[in-house]
Enzyme design. Structure first.
Site, PDB file in Angstrom:
ATOM      1  CE  LYS A  41      -4.170   5.135   5.639  1.00  0.00           C
ATOM      2  NZ  LYS A  41      -4.347   3.944   6.468  1.00  0.00           N
ATOM      3  CE  LYS A  82      -0.232  -1.053   1.016  1.00  0.00           C
ATOM      4  NZ  LYS A  82      -1.622  -1.049   1.298  1.00  0.00           N
ATOM      5  CE  LYS A 127      -1.465  -3.315   9.201  1.00  0.00           C
ATOM      6  NZ  LYS A 127      -2.494  -2.350   9.112  1.00  0.00           N
TER       7      LYS A 127
HETATM    8  P1  ATP Z   1      -1.005   1.274   6.206  1.00  0.00           P
HETATM    9  O1  ATP Z   1       0.270   1.794   5.679  1.00  0.00           O
HETATM   10  O2  ATP Z   1      -1.394   1.884   7.541  1.00  0.00           O
HETATM   11  O3  ATP Z   1      -1.150  -0.218   6.159  1.00  0.00           O
HETATM   12  P2  ATP Z   1      -2.323   1.888   3.741  1.00  0.00           P
HETATM   13  O4  ATP Z   1      -1.795   3.177   3.190  1.00  0.00           O
HETATM   14  O5  ATP Z   1      -1.811   0.647   3.119  1.00  0.00           O
HETATM   15  O6  ATP Z   1      -2.151   1.847   5.293  1.00  0.00           O
HETATM   16  P3  ATP Z   1      -5.091   1.146   4.172  1.00  0.00           P
HETATM   17  O7  ATP Z   1      -5.740   1.902   5.284  1.00  0.00           O
HETATM   18  O8  ATP Z   1      -4.671  -0.260   4.421  1.00  0.00           O
HETATM   19  O9  ATP Z   1      -3.871   1.992   3.590  1.00  0.00           O
HETATM   20  O10 ATP Z   1      -6.029   1.165   2.903  1.00  0.00           O
HETATM   21  C1  ATP Z   1      -7.091   2.045   2.623  1.00  0.00           C
HETATM   22  C2  ATP Z   1      -7.538   1.784   1.201  1.00  0.00           C
HETATM   23  O11 ATP Z   1      -6.574   2.298   0.279  1.00  0.00           O
HETATM   24  C3  ATP Z   1      -7.694   0.309   0.854  1.00  0.00           C
HETATM   25  O12 ATP Z   1      -8.819   0.119   0.009  1.00  0.00           O
HETATM   26  C4  ATP Z   1      -6.410  -0.012   0.141  1.00  0.00           C
HETATM   27  O13 ATP Z   1      -6.523  -1.116  -0.712  1.00  0.00           O
HETATM   28  C5  ATP Z   1      -6.129   1.283  -0.611  1.00  0.00           C
HETATM   29  N1  ATP Z   1      -4.700   1.470  -0.816  1.00  0.00           N
HETATM   30  C6  ATP Z   1      -3.765   1.629   0.132  1.00  0.00           C
HETATM   31  N2  ATP Z   1      -2.553   1.800  -0.402  1.00  0.00           N
HETATM   32  C7  ATP Z   1      -2.729   1.738  -1.747  1.00  0.00           C
HETATM   33  C8  ATP Z   1      -1.828   1.846  -2.880  1.00  0.00           C
HETATM   34  N3  ATP Z   1      -0.540   2.066  -2.698  1.00  0.00           N
HETATM   35  N4  ATP Z   1      -2.353   1.757  -4.102  1.00  0.00           N
HETATM   36  C9  ATP Z   1      -3.675   1.561  -4.292  1.00  0.00           C
HETATM   37  N5  ATP Z   1      -4.560   1.444  -3.282  1.00  0.00           N
HETATM   38  C10 ATP Z   1      -4.105   1.533  -2.024  1.00  0.00           C
END
Ligand code: ATP
Ligand code: LTN
Length: 334
Positions: free
Chosen positions: A200, A197, A115
């Site tokens: 969002k 991965k 980050k």
């Molecule tokens: P950002 O892109 O803003 O970092 P993110 O999409 O990675 O966000 P988070 O808010 O960090 O999402 O995560 C919310 C929840 O969703 C967490 O429990 C995280 O482990 C899960 N999660 C996020 N992305 C994935 C993915 N691609 N596959 C499985 N679980 C996920």
């Protein structure tokens, strides 16, 4: 333990539109676990301001996320769904735990490294101490289990370390939490780059399926998903794009990868992508419908926000008072 049940805590940030990764990796598991545990599911808005937010936008997204928790199937009468900022104990415990956390430990956190590289113009202290606030979230409710995606395991580890350190000094104050990583859907990858991965905050809208994508968009994105030139539907490391599509299909249907290979033996990628797209669209539809209905019921959502913040505050205060006493803060005069 609350009423004979083990306690579960988890939370999500209201930044960006939720993806299929968030749903299959987190929300869907939350719903499954909600019968077995006494659950606290927070919209972690204190965490959100570690990166700059537009205030009106943050408020809107936080409410949408809480609504989505319910739309995804979490019963707000049984599960405590609330905003982190409505329970001041999170910030208070976080301060205390900061004094039991080492700079060296925080320096090792990979999310901080990622980050701060991404937001080089705003490497604030909150971003650095983010894991301590997360530890406070979990320990405040004496959580036994914490469902998280694999990317959050390092934060769970530091939470356990902080809790053990505190307990070693003051006695058994905190329950030591265990992570829970669901089997299917633990790591959903980008549709455009299966080495990354699904996230969002991805700039390419075709890389992620958003929970609010309509069926046509879902199917179109799956049709465009990056695969390979092998031409067989096999669950192996050499075909990461297909591997990811199989993971998604299995997480949605409950089938195993072997069953999926058999089901699509002799079929082409086009057929398989269409089947995955239709399956995902079918899973999202009821969530979208419930979400639309809930958005029209302002009074109902307001009631949940109020009641659940009170419930969370009650349990948070119990732990906080105990901790304050242990570290030597003077007792309140009543
Ligand atoms: P950002 O892109 O803003 O970092 P993110 O999409 O990675 O966000 P988070 O808010 O960090 O999402 O995560 C919310 C929840 O969703 C967490 O429990 C995280 O482990 C899960 N999660 C996020 N992305 C994935 C993915 N691609 N596959 C499985 N679980 C996920
Ligand atoms: N850091 C997590 C969100 C989060 C969380 C928590 C998850 C904040 N506090 C406590 C589990 C328990 C994330 O970004 N996914």
């Amino acid at each position: 333990m609350i009423d004979g049940k083990k306690v579960l805590f988890s939370g999500m940030q209201a930044t960006g539109n939720l993806t299929l990764g968030n749903y299959l990796g987190a929300l869907k598991n939350w719903v499954t676990l909600s019968d077995e545990y006494e659950c606290f599911y927070s919209v972690v808005d204190l965490h959100s301001i570690t990166v700059r937010q537009d205030p009106a936008e943050l408020r809107k997204r936080a409410r949408n996320l809480l609504t989505l928790y319910i739309a995804a199937g979490l019963d707000p009468e049984k599960n405590c769904l609330y905003y982190q900022s409505h329970v001041s104990g999170h910030a208070e415990l976080s301060w205390i735990l900061n004094c039991f956390t080492y700079m060296g430990e925080l320096n090792r956190m990979t999310q901080f490294k990622d980050k701060s590289a991404k937001h080089a113009d705003n490497i604030n202290a909150g971003l650095f101490t983010y894991p301590v606030l997360m530890a406070a979230d979990i320990l405040l409710y004496q959580a036994d289990v914490v469902p998280v995606g694999k990317d959050q395991l390092q934060h769970l580890e530091i939470t356990r370390d902080i809790a053990q350190r505190f307990n070693a000094i003051y006695g058994d104050v905190f329950t030591i939490p265990e992570p829970y990583v669901g089997k299917a859907g633990a790591r959903i990858m980008s549709l455009q780059d299966p080495a990354k991965k699904m996230s969002k905050s991805d700039e390419n809208p075709n890389a992620s399926i958003y929970l609010m994508d309509d069926p046509d968009t879902v199917i179109r994105k799956f049709k465009r998903a990056v695969t390979d030139s092998v031409g067989e539907i096999r669950y192996c490391e050499e075909q990461p794009g297909i591997h990811n599509l199989i993971d998604i299909y299995c997480a949605c249907t409950g089938k195993t990868p072997e069953e999926t290979e058999r089901e699509f033996a002799g079929k082409g990628y086009g057929d398989f992508k269409l089947a995955v797209g239709e399956t995902v669209a079918g899973v999202l539809k009821p969530v979208q419908d419930r979400y639309a209905a809930l958005q029209n019921d302002k009074a109902y959502i307001d009631g949940i926000i109020k009641n659940n913040a009170e419930k969370a505050g009650y349990y948070a205060n119990k732990t906080l008072r105990k901790v304050q006493k242990k570290v030597g803060f003077p007792e309140r005069i009543r």
